[in-house]
Design a protein around this motif. Sequence first.
Motif, PDB file in Angstrom:
ATOM      1  N   ILE A   8       8.140 -25.352   0.217  1.00  0.00           N
ATOM      2  CA  ILE A   8       9.584 -25.482   0.386  1.00  0.00           C
ATOM      3  C   ILE A   8      10.177 -25.670  -1.009  1.00  0.00           C
ATOM      4  CG2 ILE A   8      11.460 -26.791   1.431  1.00  0.00           C
ATOM      5  CD1 ILE A   8       9.362 -27.814   3.492  1.00  0.00           C
ATOM      6  N   ARG A   9      10.948 -24.708  -1.434  1.00  0.00           N
ATOM      7  CA  ARG A   9      11.556 -24.777  -2.769  1.00  0.00           C
ATOM      8  C   ARG A   9      12.738 -25.757  -2.745  1.00  0.00           C
ATOM      9  NH1 ARG A   9      11.209 -20.470  -6.172  1.00  0.00           N
ATOM     10  NH2 ARG A   9      11.859 -21.144  -8.213  1.00  0.00           N
ATOM     11  N   ALA A  10      12.721 -26.716  -3.644  1.00  0.00           N
ATOM     12  CA  ALA A  10      13.803 -27.695  -3.734  1.00  0.00           C
ATOM     13  C   ALA A  10      15.083 -27.018  -4.195  1.00  0.00           C
ATOM     14  CB  ALA A  10      13.423 -28.803  -4.701  1.00  0.00           C
ATOM     15  N   CYS A  30      14.191 -47.135   0.840  1.00  0.00           N
ATOM     16  CA  CYS A  30      15.223 -46.115   1.077  1.00  0.00           C
ATOM     17  C   CYS A  30      15.880 -45.567  -0.184  1.00  0.00           C
ATOM     18  CB  CYS A  30      16.269 -46.618   2.051  1.00  0.00           C
ATOM     19  SG  CYS A  30      17.228 -48.030   1.483  1.00  0.00           S
ATOM     20  N   GLY A  31      15.767 -46.239  -1.299  1.00  0.00           N
ATOM     21  CA  GLY A  31      16.275 -45.691  -2.558  1.00  0.00           C
ATOM     22  C   GLY A  31      17.689 -45.167  -2.453  1.00  0.00           C
ATOM     23  N   SER A  32      17.851 -43.877  -2.687  1.00  0.00           N
ATOM     24  CA  SER A  32      19.193 -43.285  -2.706  1.00  0.00           C
ATOM     25  C   SER A  32      19.689 -42.859  -1.332  1.00  0.00           C
ATOM     26  CB  SER A  32      19.197 -42.072  -3.643  1.00  0.00           C
ATOM     27  OG  SER A  32      18.310 -41.081  -3.158  1.00  0.00           O
ATOM     28  N   GLY A  33      18.909 -43.089  -0.291  1.00  0.00           N
ATOM     29  CA  GLY A  33      19.371 -42.828   1.070  1.00  0.00           C
ATOM     30  C   GLY A  33      19.220 -41.404   1.570  1.00  0.00           C
ATOM     31  N   VAL A  34      18.532 -40.551   0.826  1.00  0.00           N
ATOM     32  CA  VAL A  34      18.405 -39.151   1.233  1.00  0.00           C
ATOM     33  C   VAL A  34      17.731 -39.033   2.594  1.00  0.00           C
ATOM     34  CG1 VAL A  34      17.351 -36.923   0.673  1.00  0.00           C
ATOM     35  CG2 VAL A  34      18.445 -38.262  -1.116  1.00  0.00           C
ATOM     36  N   TYR A  67      25.295 -35.975  -2.675  1.00  0.00           N
ATOM     37  CA  TYR A  67      24.269 -36.675  -3.451  1.00  0.00           C
ATOM     38  C   TYR A  67      24.559 -36.701  -4.943  1.00  0.00           C
ATOM     39  CZ  TYR A  67      21.593 -36.103   0.838  1.00  0.00           C
ATOM     40  OH  TYR A  67      21.180 -36.140   2.136  1.00  0.00           O
ATOM     41  N   SER A  68      25.507 -35.922  -5.397  1.00  0.00           N
ATOM     42  CA  SER A  68      25.730 -35.763  -6.837  1.00  0.00           C
ATOM     43  C   SER A  68      26.607 -36.846  -7.464  1.00  0.00           C
ATOM     44  CB  SER A  68      26.350 -34.387  -7.110  1.00  0.00           C
ATOM     45  OG  SER A  68      25.447 -33.378  -6.716  1.00  0.00           O
ATOM     46  N   TRP A  69      27.127 -37.753  -6.681  1.00  0.00           N
ATOM     47  CA  TRP A  69      28.009 -38.779  -7.238  1.00  0.00           C
ATOM     48  C   TRP A  69      27.239 -39.935  -7.878  1.00  0.00           C
ATOM     49  CZ3 TRP A  69      27.672 -43.646  -5.042  1.00  0.00           C
ATOM     50  CH2 TRP A  69      27.082 -43.723  -3.777  1.00  0.00           C
ATOM     51  N   HIS A  70      25.917 -39.925  -7.782  1.00  0.00           N
ATOM     52  CA  HIS A  70      25.118 -40.976  -8.412  1.00  0.00           C
ATOM     53  C   HIS A  70      23.882 -40.346  -9.051  1.00  0.00           C
ATOM     54  CE1 HIS A  70      21.893 -40.940  -5.411  1.00  0.00           C
ATOM     55  NE2 HIS A  70      22.844 -40.708  -4.536  1.00  0.00           N
ATOM     56  N   LYS A  71      23.235 -41.083  -9.914  1.00  0.00           N
ATOM     57  CA  LYS A  71      22.048 -40.590 -10.618  1.00  0.00           C
ATOM     58  C   LYS A  71      20.834 -41.469 -10.311  1.00  0.00           C
ATOM     59  CE  LYS A  71      24.120 -37.361 -12.964  1.00  0.00           C
ATOM     60  NZ  LYS A  71      23.934 -35.989 -12.615  1.00  0.00           N
ATOM     61  N   TYR A  72      20.723 -41.947  -9.070  1.00  0.00           N
ATOM     62  CA  TYR A  72      19.591 -42.808  -8.731  1.00  0.00           C
ATOM     63  C   TYR A  72      18.294 -42.087  -9.049  1.00  0.00           C
ATOM     64  CZ  TYR A  72      17.148 -46.587  -6.416  1.00  0.00           C
ATOM     65  OH  TYR A  72      16.343 -47.663  -6.153  1.00  0.00           O
ATOM     66  N   TRP A  73      17.403 -42.737  -9.739  1.00  0.00           N
ATOM     67  CA  TRP A  73      16.223 -42.114 -10.334  1.00  0.00           C
ATOM     68  C   TRP A  73      15.257 -41.492  -9.328  1.00  0.00           C
ATOM     69  CZ3 TRP A  73      11.301 -43.882  -9.319  1.00  0.00           C
ATOM     70  CH2 TRP A  73      11.221 -45.112  -8.673  1.00  0.00           C
ATOM     71  N   SER A  74      15.197 -41.978  -8.111  1.00  0.00           N
ATOM     72  CA  SER A  74      14.190 -41.460  -7.173  1.00  0.00           C
ATOM     73  C   SER A  74      14.778 -40.535  -6.106  1.00  0.00           C
ATOM     74  CB  SER A  74      13.465 -42.622  -6.495  1.00  0.00           C
ATOM     75  OG  SER A  74      14.345 -43.305  -5.622  1.00  0.00           O
ATOM     76  N   ARG A  75      15.934 -39.990  -6.356  1.00  0.00           N
ATOM     77  CA  ARG A  75      16.588 -39.110  -5.392  1.00  0.00           C
ATOM     78  C   ARG A  75      15.689 -37.906  -5.106  1.00  0.00           C
ATOM     79  NH1 ARG A  75      22.152 -37.300  -7.610  1.00  0.00           N
ATOM     80  NH2 ARG A  75      20.742 -36.202  -8.977  1.00  0.00           N
ATOM     81  N   LYS A  76      15.434 -37.646  -3.832  1.00  0.00           N
ATOM     82  CA  LYS A  76      14.565 -36.546  -3.409  1.00  0.00           C
ATOM     83  C   LYS A  76      15.396 -35.330  -3.000  1.00  0.00           C
ATOM     84  CE  LYS A  76      10.980 -39.206  -3.797  1.00  0.00           C
ATOM     85  NZ  LYS A  76      11.407 -40.062  -4.876  1.00  0.00           N
ATOM     86  N   PRO A  77      14.806 -34.127  -3.072  1.00  0.00           N
ATOM     87  CA  PRO A  77      15.538 -32.920  -2.661  1.00  0.00           C
ATOM     88  C   PRO A  77      15.852 -32.956  -1.163  1.00  0.00           C
ATOM     89  CG  PRO A  77      13.535 -32.357  -3.886  1.00  0.00           C
ATOM     90  CD  PRO A  77      13.483 -33.816  -3.602  1.00  0.00           C
TER      91      PRO A  77
END
Length: 97
Positions: A6-8, A48-52, A15-25
């Motif tokens: 699965i290509r990210a 849960c990190g960035s909530g993705v 999701y682009s309003w923050h730069k949380y380091w562990s944000r997943k595709p």
Amino acid sequence: MNLGYIRAQTHGPEYSWHKYWSRKPANVVSAYLKNLVPENGLVVDPFCGSGVVLFEAQKLGFYGVGMDVNPTARAISGFLTHPVDAEDFKNLALEIL
């Protein structure tokens, strides 16, 4: 089950309003959730990190529970899964002004 490659994809505006380091595709997370979680399933994300994961689960109609020791992660996840209503915000801002 083999989901294959699965290509990210680039993160969307939600999701682009923050730069949380562990944000997943999001598209990869969504594909896994669609294929691995049963209908009306529960998704638990103990980091849960960035909530993705929580937001993608919510968009797919799953119930999601997330936790994290980092208060920034909890705040980002909360804002993502429970956004502020623009009209309510406007009315409260006008009251303050």
